[in-house]
Design a protein around this motif. Structure first.
Motif, short mmCIF file in Angstrom:
data_model
loop_
_atom_site.label_atom_id
_atom_site.label_comp_id
_atom_site.label_asym_id
_atom_site.label_seq_id
_atom_site.Cartn_x
_atom_site.Cartn_y
_atom_site.Cartn_z
N ALA A 1 -3.44 5.43 -11.59
CA ALA A 1 -3.56 6.89 -11.41
C ALA A 1 -4.00 7.21 -9.98
N GLU A 2 -4.94 6.44 -9.44
CA GLU A 2 -5.39 6.65 -8.07
C GLU A 2 -4.26 6.34 -7.10
N ASP B 1 -1.46 9.75 -0.87
CA ASP B 1 -0.37 10.07 0.06
C ASP B 1 0.22 8.74 0.52
N ARG B 2 1.26 8.31 -0.18
CA ARG B 2 1.78 6.97 0.03
C ARG B 2 2.32 6.77 1.45
N ALA C 1 -1.03 6.51 -7.66
CA ALA C 1 0.02 7.54 -7.76
C ALA C 1 -0.37 8.82 -7.05
N ALA C 2 -1.68 9.11 -7.00
CA ALA C 2 -2.14 10.36 -6.39
C ALA C 2 -2.29 10.27 -4.88
#
Length: 564
Positions: free
Chosen positions: A281-282, A287-288, A284-285
């Protein structure tokens, strides 16, 4: 003629740039001011402690100890000479290589520390993040960039992780210290699953690496084998995913109880599935794009390491074969202390820092100079410190091995015991450490002498013996096939024996205590009876750990306590 490297400039070590050098000079200046304020009394010890720990300076039983970082174990010949200078000028003529691929100086004066750090900075070294609740030195395979079985060079990614983790503002004050190891070989030579994060790298699709990520491993008071949390992490997501793991740990790791503060406790408390969900979850959230690791950056860092200028090795193998036939002692050393190299005509050499009756990991200033000379002449100017407390020459041409061995023989560095029972791992113990319950070094010396016969060691075969002076397990006793733990038994030093530990990826396990604590001499005798039991009960070709797993610990326990 023996092969000599064509250039003195080291390869295999990340070269600092102007930014790195400026930063270190500023850091030394800051700490010099802090030391002066401590000496003048304007800083109390309570105020000074977190500042000195951020610079690798501990207050031990008898003196200050300075722990110097050797990122992923790589050190140049010139850097080794700087370490020799520090040992000679500021210590008692020696240093101690550690299981984190670092070096410790145990007799440092506080007022000398800024000068030492200044010397280190000039040599492109430091002591940052060798202590404190932060990400410690990232360790890697001691044969990185050389091993015949290597899929990719882990030093490149260890350097990327070093740059990412050094002074990271979010992870400077974690719940507890944090350790990462990375392997680029299918054979785990870094004990990946006994780390907070262990990375096993392999080549993935499109010729770019992927990583299997293990989390929640560790030794100490609660030894736990790490669990795989991600099987195929792409190279481009390495920083982002590790950052996600650290964020979850930083948010939920306990700070109210030092004994329950490591990530291994958090993973066990949440369960691996719940922990993975929170990390995902972290991840995915995030800013890749901000955390993406571009191929270009990886290749630029790879280029900073340089490449050995291997010379043609025609006839080298034949000459080595002749020398081995002519000298049985040399032949035995080649069998035990060399490792297959990816380059034809070359081998990697492990230099044992465990002479019979010696202190594991201790190297004198004179020996450091010898190592530096050998590195310059025969191994492109670089050395590697191993997490097993030995030193490696990574690239030695086969027709130069005899000359190397002859020099090592002259300086008590040619012990042919790598991987055998006298290749002991031991922490400094109660001789130095304020946390220890018992002395690790005298019992290590006695065991080394007890099993010092080369013929006996050969008869016993591969065996890992590890010794810790307290439950903090700096000697990795739980990972030893035979482990010894120093304890306080009614005010006296005593030792517990564990059996069945191993750090190899395929057979990783935690050693189990087999009985009550014994005195130092009783422990040495008990280990001897354990070995006798193994020799009597093993099947043909069976190593100690295999026999231990086949017949269980009961026969060994009965033997160990037979006359105790």
């Amino acid at each position: 003629m023996p092969h000599t490297s064509q250039h003195i400039l080291p390869v295999g070590r990340y070269a600092y740039d102007a930014v790195d050098k400026t930063f270190l000079k500023q850091r030394v200046a800051q700490f010099k001011d802090q030391v002066e304020r401590r000496i003048s009394g304007s800083l109390t010890e309570e105020e000074f402690k977190p500042l000195r720990l951020m610079n690798g300076l501990y207050l031990q039983l008898h003196a200050y100890m300075l722990r110097v970082a050797i990122p992923y174990g790589i050190v140049s010949a010139s850097q080794m000479r700087t370490l020799a200078l520090i040992a000679q000028r500021y210590d008692r003529g020696y240093g101690h290589f550690t299981t984190r691929q670092n070096i410790q100086f145990n007799w440092i004066k506080l007022e000398d520390t800024p000068d030492i750090l200044d010397l280190l900075a000039e040599a492109e070294m430091h002591a940052i993040q060798t202590s404190g609740n932060c990400i410690r030195n990232v360790t890697a395979d001691q044969f990185a960039g050389a091993a015949a079985d290597e899929v990719l060079d882990p030093r490149v990614y260890a350097e990327i992780l070093r740059q990412w983790s050094t002074l990271h503002p979010e992870f400077t004050f974690l719940p507890r210290k944090f350790k990462i190891a990375i392997s680029g070989s299918p054979k785990d030579r870094v004990a990946a699953r006994f780390h907070d994060i262990g990375l096993m790298a392999r080549m993935g699709p499109h010729g770019r690496p992927v990583f299997e990520v293990y989390v929640g491993g560790g030794l100490g008071r609660t030894p736990i084998v790490g669990t795989s949390i991600q099987k195929d992490l792409p190279e481009s997501d390495l920083i982002a995913y590790l950052e996600a793991i650290l964020r979850v740990y930083n948010a939920h790791g306990r700070r109210d109880n030092i004994y329950k503060a490591r990530i291994k406790i958090l993973v066990q408390a949440l369960g691996i599935e719940s922990f993975r969900e929170q990390v995902d979850a972290e991840f995915a959230a995030m800013d890749r794009a901000k955390y993406q690791l571009p191929h270009q950056i990886v290749e630029e860092i790879r280029a900073r390491f340089g490449q050995p200028d291997f010379l043609p090795a025609d006839g080298a193998a034949e000459k080595l074969a002749q020398q081995r036939l002519a000298d049985p002692a040399f032949n035995y050393w080649v069998q035990t202390n060399t490792h297959a190299h990816k380059q034809a005509g070359y081998l990697s050499v492990t230099i044992s820092c465990k002479p019979v009756g010696g202190i594991p990991g201790d190297v004198t200033a004179e020996q450091m100079h010898v190592l530096a000379d050998l590195a310059e002449k025969y191994s492109f100017g670089e050395l590697r410190v191993t997490h097993l407390q030995n030193v490696v020459l990574g690239h030695v041409r086969q027709d130069a091995l005899y000359a190397v061995w002859q020099v090592l023989e002259q300086h008590d560095l040619a012990t042919a015991n790598v991987g055998f029972i006298t290749d002991i791992i031991a922490c400094p113990g109660l001789d130095y450490c304020a946390l220890a319950n018992a002395r690790s070094l005298p019992i290590a010396q006695k065991l080394s002498e007890r099993f010092g016969s080369a013929d006996l060691q050969r008869e016993i075969g591969p065996l890992r013996l590890n010794i810790s002076g307290c439950i903090n397990a700096c000697g990795h006793h739980h990972a030893g096939h035979i482990g010894i733990l120093g304890v306080d038994k009614r005010g006296e030093e005593a030792f517990q024996i564990t059996l069945g530990g191993a750090s190899d990826q395929d057979t990783v396990s935690v050693g189990q205590i087999i009985g009550s604590a014994l005195s130092e001499n009783e422990t040495v005798d008990a280990v001897a009876r354990i070995i006798d039991t193994y020799l009597a009960r093993r099947d043909q070709g069976e190593h100690f750990i295999q026999t231990c797993r086949r017949i269980g610990t009961t026969p060994f326990k009965e033997a160990a306590y037979a006359t105790a």
